[in-house]
Design an enzyme around this catalytic site. Structure first.
Site, PDB file in Angstrom:
ATOM      1  N   ASP A  63     -23.337  -2.254  20.441  1.00 23.60           N
ATOM      2  CA  ASP A  63     -23.079  -2.786  20.016  1.00 23.60           C
ATOM      3  C   ASP A  63     -24.116  -4.221  19.419  1.00 23.60           C
ATOM      4  O   ASP A  63     -24.681  -4.813  19.634  1.00 23.60           O
ATOM      5  CB  ASP A  63     -22.009  -3.664  20.445  1.00 23.60           C
ATOM      6  CG  ASP A  63     -20.460  -4.157  19.775  1.00 23.60           C
ATOM      7  OD1 ASP A  63     -19.528  -3.316  20.353  1.00 23.60           O
ATOM      8  OD2 ASP A  63     -20.920  -4.430  19.214  1.00 23.60           O
ATOM      9  N   ALA A 101      -3.817   2.010  26.690  1.00 25.07           N
ATOM     10  CA  ALA A 101      -3.152   0.932  26.662  1.00 25.07           C
ATOM     11  C   ALA A 101      -3.409  -0.386  27.433  1.00 25.07           C
ATOM     12  O   ALA A 101      -4.078  -0.093  28.296  1.00 25.07           O
ATOM     13  CB  ALA A 101      -1.702   1.493  26.823  1.00 25.07           C
ATOM     14  N   ARG A 137      16.399  13.966  27.416  1.00 23.90           N
ATOM     15  CA  ARG A 137      15.238  14.291  26.151  1.00 23.90           C
ATOM     16  C   ARG A 137      15.113  13.116  26.369  1.00 23.90           C
ATOM     17  O   ARG A 137      14.030  13.518  24.967  1.00 23.90           O
ATOM     18  CB  ARG A 137      16.122  15.597  25.684  1.00 23.90           C
ATOM     19  CG  ARG A 137      16.980  16.274  25.403  1.00 23.90           C
ATOM     20  CD  ARG A 137      18.288  16.833  24.957  1.00 23.90           C
ATOM     21  NE  ARG A 137      19.118  16.207  25.078  1.00 23.90           N
ATOM     22  CZ  ARG A 137      19.953  15.816  24.885  1.00 23.90           C
ATOM     23  NH1 ARG A 137      20.405  17.134  23.819  1.00 23.90           N
ATOM     24  NH2 ARG A 137      21.481  15.389  25.270  1.00 23.90           N
ATOM     25  N   GLY A 186       3.593  -6.341  19.835  1.00 22.31           N
ATOM     26  CA  GLY A 186       2.373  -6.323  19.084  1.00 22.31           C
ATOM     27  C   GLY A 186       0.856  -5.660  19.373  1.00 22.31           C
ATOM     28  O   GLY A 186       1.006  -4.260  19.482  1.00 22.31           O
ATOM     29  N   CYS A 199      -2.671  -2.142  18.031  1.00 18.30           N
ATOM     30  CA  CYS A 199      -2.877  -0.910  17.490  1.00 18.30           C
ATOM     31  C   CYS A 199      -1.093  -0.026  16.666  1.00 18.30           C
ATOM     32  O   CYS A 199      -1.408   0.128  15.760  1.00 18.30           O
ATOM     33  CB  CYS A 199      -3.278   0.182  17.943  1.00 18.30           C
ATOM     34  SG  CYS A 199      -4.820   0.023  19.021  1.00 18.30           S
TER      35      CYS A 199
HETATM   36  P1  NAD Z   1     -12.912  -4.116  18.459  1.00 22.33           P
HETATM   37  O1  NAD Z   1     -12.988  -4.868  18.220  1.00 22.33           O
HETATM   38  O2  NAD Z   1     -12.810  -4.768  19.765  1.00 22.33           O
HETATM   39  O3  NAD Z   1     -13.605  -3.583  18.908  1.00 22.33           O
HETATM   40  C1  NAD Z   1     -15.290  -2.561  18.069  1.00 22.33           C
HETATM   41  C2  NAD Z   1     -16.550  -3.153  18.169  1.00 22.33           C
HETATM   42  O4  NAD Z   1     -17.638  -2.528  17.250  1.00 22.33           O
HETATM   43  C3  NAD Z   1     -17.164  -4.641  18.201  1.00 22.33           C
HETATM   44  O5  NAD Z   1     -17.465  -5.400  19.322  1.00 22.33           O
HETATM   45  C4  NAD Z   1     -17.842  -4.341  16.705  1.00 22.33           C
HETATM   46  O6  NAD Z   1     -19.372  -5.505  16.812  1.00 22.33           O
HETATM   47  C5  NAD Z   1     -18.354  -3.018  16.875  1.00 22.33           C
HETATM   48  N1  NAD Z   1     -19.710  -2.716  15.868  1.00 22.33           N
HETATM   49  C6  NAD Z   1     -19.182  -2.750  14.226  1.00 22.33           C
HETATM   50  N2  NAD Z   1     -19.842  -2.073  13.694  1.00 22.33           N
HETATM   51  C7  NAD Z   1     -20.696  -2.063  14.714  1.00 22.33           C
HETATM   52  C8  NAD Z   1     -21.936  -1.084  14.501  1.00 22.33           C
HETATM   53  N3  NAD Z   1     -22.205  -0.622  13.462  1.00 22.33           N
HETATM   54  N4  NAD Z   1     -22.938  -0.748  15.987  1.00 22.33           N
HETATM   55  C9  NAD Z   1     -22.498  -0.774  16.740  1.00 22.33           C
HETATM   56  N5  NAD Z   1     -21.325  -1.766  16.752  1.00 22.33           N
HETATM   57  C10 NAD Z   1     -20.290  -2.191  15.998  1.00 22.33           C
HETATM   58  O7  NAD Z   1     -12.137  -2.394  18.637  1.00 22.33           O
HETATM   59  P2  NAD Z   1     -11.164  -1.622  19.652  1.00 22.33           P
HETATM   60  O8  NAD Z   1      -9.754  -2.955  20.368  1.00 22.33           O
HETATM   61  O9  NAD Z   1     -12.429  -1.436  20.848  1.00 22.33           O
HETATM   62  O10 NAD Z   1     -10.635  -0.522  19.015  1.00 22.33           O
HETATM   63  C11 NAD Z   1     -11.435   0.297  18.560  1.00 22.33           C
HETATM   64  C12 NAD Z   1     -11.188   1.646  17.629  1.00 22.33           C
HETATM   65  O11 NAD Z   1     -10.785   2.180  18.554  1.00 22.33           O
HETATM   66  C13 NAD Z   1      -9.926   1.277  16.642  1.00 22.33           C
HETATM   67  O12 NAD Z   1     -10.619   1.739  15.930  1.00 22.33           O
HETATM   68  C14 NAD Z   1      -8.809   1.412  17.237  1.00 22.33           C
HETATM   69  O13 NAD Z   1      -7.461   1.537  16.298  1.00 22.33           O
HETATM   70  C15 NAD Z   1      -8.560   2.460  18.218  1.00 22.33           C
HETATM   71  N6  NAD Z   1      -7.919   2.295  19.540  1.00 22.33           N
HETATM   72  C16 NAD Z   1      -7.989   0.958  20.459  1.00 22.33           C
HETATM   73  C17 NAD Z   1      -7.133   0.779  21.373  1.00 22.33           C
HETATM   74  C18 NAD Z   1      -6.937  -0.712  22.224  1.00 22.33           C
HETATM   75  O14 NAD Z   1      -6.387  -0.829  22.966  1.00 22.33           O
HETATM   76  N7  NAD Z   1      -7.586  -1.774  21.357  1.00 22.33           N
HETATM   77  C19 NAD Z   1      -6.692   2.228  21.765  1.00 22.33           C
HETATM   78  C20 NAD Z   1      -6.913   3.582  21.158  1.00 22.33           C
HETATM   79  C21 NAD Z   1      -7.302   3.711  20.515  1.00 22.33           C
HETATM   80  C1  UDX Z   2      -0.906   1.377  22.583  1.00 18.36           C
HETATM   81  C2  UDX Z   2      -0.510   2.862  22.624  1.00 18.36           C
HETATM   82  O1  UDX Z   2       0.448   2.372  23.915  1.00 18.36           O
HETATM   83  C3  UDX Z   2      -1.635   3.407  23.600  1.00 18.36           C
HETATM   84  O2  UDX Z   2      -1.575   5.024  23.808  1.00 18.36           O
HETATM   85  C4  UDX Z   2      -2.956   3.762  21.952  1.00 18.36           C
HETATM   86  O3  UDX Z   2      -3.720   4.370  22.779  1.00 18.36           O
HETATM   87  C5  UDX Z   2      -3.090   2.084  21.801  1.00 18.36           C
HETATM   88  O4  UDX Z   2      -1.726   1.300  21.400  1.00 18.36           O
HETATM   89  P1  UDX Z   2      -1.157  -1.176  23.813  1.00 18.36           P
HETATM   90  O5  UDX Z   2      -0.875  -1.652  21.953  1.00 18.36           O
HETATM   91  O6  UDX Z   2      -2.293  -1.701  24.676  1.00 18.36           O
HETATM   92  O7  UDX Z   2      -0.894   0.695  23.416  1.00 18.36           O
HETATM   93  O8  UDX Z   2       0.314  -0.931  24.263  1.00 18.36           O
HETATM   94  P2  UDX Z   2       1.518  -0.826  24.124  1.00 18.36           P
HETATM   95  O9  UDX Z   2       1.862  -0.981  26.226  1.00 18.36           O
HETATM   96  O10 UDX Z   2       1.668   0.351  23.822  1.00 18.36           O
HETATM   97  O11 UDX Z   2       2.321  -2.445  23.623  1.00 18.36           O
HETATM   98  C6  UDX Z   2       2.452  -1.726  21.818  1.00 18.36           C
HETATM   99  C7  UDX Z   2       3.564  -3.605  22.503  1.00 18.36           C
HETATM  100  O12 UDX Z   2       5.139  -3.114  22.621  1.00 18.36           O
HETATM  101  C8  UDX Z   2       3.492  -4.511  23.676  1.00 18.36           C
HETATM  102  O13 UDX Z   2       3.317  -5.649  22.789  1.00 18.36           O
HETATM  103  C9  UDX Z   2       4.727  -4.391  24.019  1.00 18.36           C
HETATM  104  O14 UDX Z   2       5.416  -5.755  25.062  1.00 18.36           O
HETATM  105  C10 UDX Z   2       4.854  -3.727  23.609  1.00 18.36           C
HETATM  106  N1  UDX Z   2       6.617  -3.026  23.545  1.00 18.36           N
HETATM  107  C11 UDX Z   2       6.274  -2.096  24.481  1.00 18.36           C
HETATM  108  C12 UDX Z   2       7.900  -3.275  24.104  1.00 18.36           C
HETATM  109  O15 UDX Z   2       8.261  -4.539  23.336  1.00 18.36           O
HETATM  110  N2  UDX Z   2       8.308  -2.974  24.046  1.00 18.36           N
HETATM  111  C13 UDX Z   2       8.504  -1.289  25.720  1.00 18.36           C
HETATM  112  O16 UDX Z   2       9.318  -0.892  25.497  1.00 18.36           O
HETATM  113  C14 UDX Z   2       7.018  -1.071  24.965  1.00 18.36           C
END
Ligand code: NAD
Ligand code: UDX
EC number: 1.1.1.22
Length: 460
Positions: free
Chosen positions: A32, A160, A257, A270, A273
């Site tokens: 990173d 999640a 279903r 919130g 994603c």
């Molecule tokens: P994040 O912001 O927590 O982490 C991203 C990291 O990438 C940061 O630490 C940043 O410094 C680093 N970075 C940026 N440019 C870089 C580079 N050139 N080389 C190396 N590191 C670099 O983001 P996240 O929540 O981990 O999400 C990453 C991706 O995964 C997003 O596309 C998001 O949509 C997806 N995603 C997130 C979640 C989730 O729950 N947070 C779940 C599924 C998918």
């Molecule tokens: C979501 C997807 O679930 C996950 O598969 C994807 O990879 C990333 O986005 P996340 O955002 O981490 O995951 O949490 P999630 O459990 O989905 O909850 C998202 C929001 O919805 C939270 O604010 C949660 O409180 C709310 N929520 C969830 C509700 O209000 N009602 C529900 O029944 C479920």
């Protein structure tokens, strides 16, 4: 085999830790550009709070799991490179407010092309607009040496937050998209599938073409969020009619279903994603000339925004149309329980609304830092003379937050909030003492017996 991951965030860190934990003969390096983040991954205070994560990291770190800022060496040595950097909503130029900002992705592609001296597999772990792999391939092949070939795979992450370790250890499915039509593409898919096969049953590893995989991630999040907006829309109707939204959710969820999950009415979804990915989907539909499809999905966001502002308005109108100078206790600030993440948390929007109405906010969250709460509320901790901000009080203790409050709002469904001594809380509050349960997790009958006036989402 050596794996590297660019991006040590909420996804890159836990995902790679799980791969290293399960595959002791594969070396996994997470790189990173954020030095503080890497230092934290190498310390006892990990930058991400996730139940079970500490144990997984401790078991593998230093053995076959490494965190570094040296992305050049990590790229050079790797056979498979995951790209797990942020893809936030674009805030400028064309598509601002909707399209995904792909600048971090492109920078990674340029780094990979520059520092690779042999052919490699590049895996899109970040959530990306459909057809991003095409651009990625073009950038990679235009910037590398002759004879070097990059196979691009899409392997979206479905974890999640709060249940990341459980989700990674036992995923419903792993999705791998690649160039199914070429031999090299099929071989690359197989190489990545073999990594997951260390612990995921083969029948749970789905392979598709690149575009189906990229699109499936956006669609999965859109469907999940749509369920929440659907039940939240019904919560408003329940409040008007005397129906109870939890009973309605249970009754419809018993239909196999429909199914019971993701039907919990709330103050609004919130997280980093749902909103971002739906906006991205809306943008793509518009881009591909499908405005009706775009409008359909945009409604999921509109309903969610409405639910959040409806909740703040409810607090203000219930408290006799003014919260000016009144202390409102907020229990919870994270976007869901078991995480310290506040990205797009409903608490932030409701909190800002209440501050606009000149309320005094007393916020308690078991995991979110004081600095983060001030930042999200767009408030400074002190004034120019160094006096504490009189409008925001961050409390380590929930009872302290509620003391002297006119209203108490449950914003996050932390389990600990269910077991508080509400009699004690009641005694310390102004009367009438109001509770706004934004998560419907409390025993409302018991609260009413104590003397509280209770507002529950969806009436109860
Ligand atoms: P994040 O912001 O927590 O982490 C991203 C990291 O990438 C940061 O630490 C940043 O410094 C680093 N970075 C940026 N440019 C870089 C580079 N050139 N080389 C190396 N590191 C670099 O983001 P996240 O929540 O981990 O999400 C990453 C991706 O995964 C997003 O596309 C998001 O949509 C997806 N995603 C997130 C979640 C989730 O729950 N947070 C779940 C599924 C998918
Ligand atoms: C979501 C997807 O679930 C996950 O598969 C994807 O990879 C990333 O986005 P996340 O955002 O981490 O995951 O949490 P999630 O459990 O989905 O909850 C998202 C929001 O919805 C939270 O604010 C949660 O409180 C709310 N929520 C969830 C509700 O209000 N009602 C529900 O029944 C479920």
């Amino acid at each position: 085999m050596k794996i590297c991951c660019l991006g040590a965030g909420y996804v890159g860190g836990p995902t790679m830790a799980m791969i290293a934990y399960k595959c002791s003969d594969i070396t996994v390096t997470v790189a990173d550009i954020n030095e503080a983040r890497i230092n934290a991954w190498n310390s006892d205070e990990l930058p991400v709070f996730e139940p079970g994560l500490d144990d997984v990291v401790k078991a593998a770190r230093g053995r076959n799991l490494f965190f570094t800022t040296d992305k050049v060496t990590a790229i050079k040595e790797a056979d498979i490179i995951f790209v797990s950097v942020g893809t936030p909503t674009k805030t400028y130029g064309a598509g601002a407010g909707k399209a995904a900002d792909l600048k971090y992705i492109e920078l990674c592609a340029r780094d990979i092309a520059e520092h690779s001296d042999r052919s490699k597999i590049v895996v899109e772990k970040s959530t990306l607009p459909v057809r991003t792999a095409q651009g990625l391939k073009t950038v990679l092949s235009a910037n590398t040496r002759e004879g070097i070939d990059f196979q691009v795979l899409s392997n979206p992450e479905f974890l999640a937050e709060g249940t990341a370790i459980e989700d990674l250890e036992n995923p419903d499915r792993v999705l791998i998209g690649g160039e199914e039509e070429t031999e090299a593409g099929r071989a690359a898919i197989e190489t990545l599938a073999k990594v997951y096969e260390y612990w995921v049953p083969r029948e749970n590893i789905i392979t598709t073409n690149l575009w189906s995989s990229e699109l499936s991630k956006l669609v999965a999040n859109a469907f999940l969020a749509q369920r929440i907006s659907s039940i939240n829309s019904i919560s408003a109707l329940c409040e008007r009619t005397g129906a109870n939204v939890d009973q309605v959710a249970y009754a419809i969820g018993r239909d196999s279903r429909i199914g019971p999950k993701f039907l919990k009415a709330s103050v609004g979804f919130g997280g980093s994603c749902f909103q971002k990915d739906i906006l991205n989907l809306v943008y793509l539909c518009e881009y591909f000339g499908l405005p009706d499809v775009a409008a359909y999905w945009e409604q999921v966001i509109i309903m969610n925004d409405w639910q959040k502002s409806r909740f703040s308005q409810k607090i203000v109108t219930t408290l006799f149309n003014t919260v000016n100078g009144k202390r409102i206790a907020m229990l919870g600030f994270a976007f869901k329980k078991d995480t310290n993440d506040t990205r797009e948390t409903a608490a932030m929007y409701v909190g800002r609304d209440l501050l606009d109405e000149q309320a005094v906010l007393a916020v308690h969250d078991p995991k979110v830092s004081r600095e983060q709460i001030f930042k999200d509320l767009k408030e400074s901790e002190t004034d120019a003379e160094g006096n504490p901000n009189p409008l925001v009080d961050i409390c380590d203790d929930p009872y302290e937050a509620a003391k002297g409050a006119h209203g108490l709002a449950v914003m996050t469904e932390w389990d600990s909030f269910k077991d508080l001594d509400y009699k004690k809380i009641y005694e310390g509050m102004y009367k009438p003492a109001f509770i706004f349960d934004g998560r419907n997790i409390l025993d409302h009958e018991a609260l009413r017996e104590i003397g509280f006036e209770v507002f529950a989402i969806g009436g109860k």
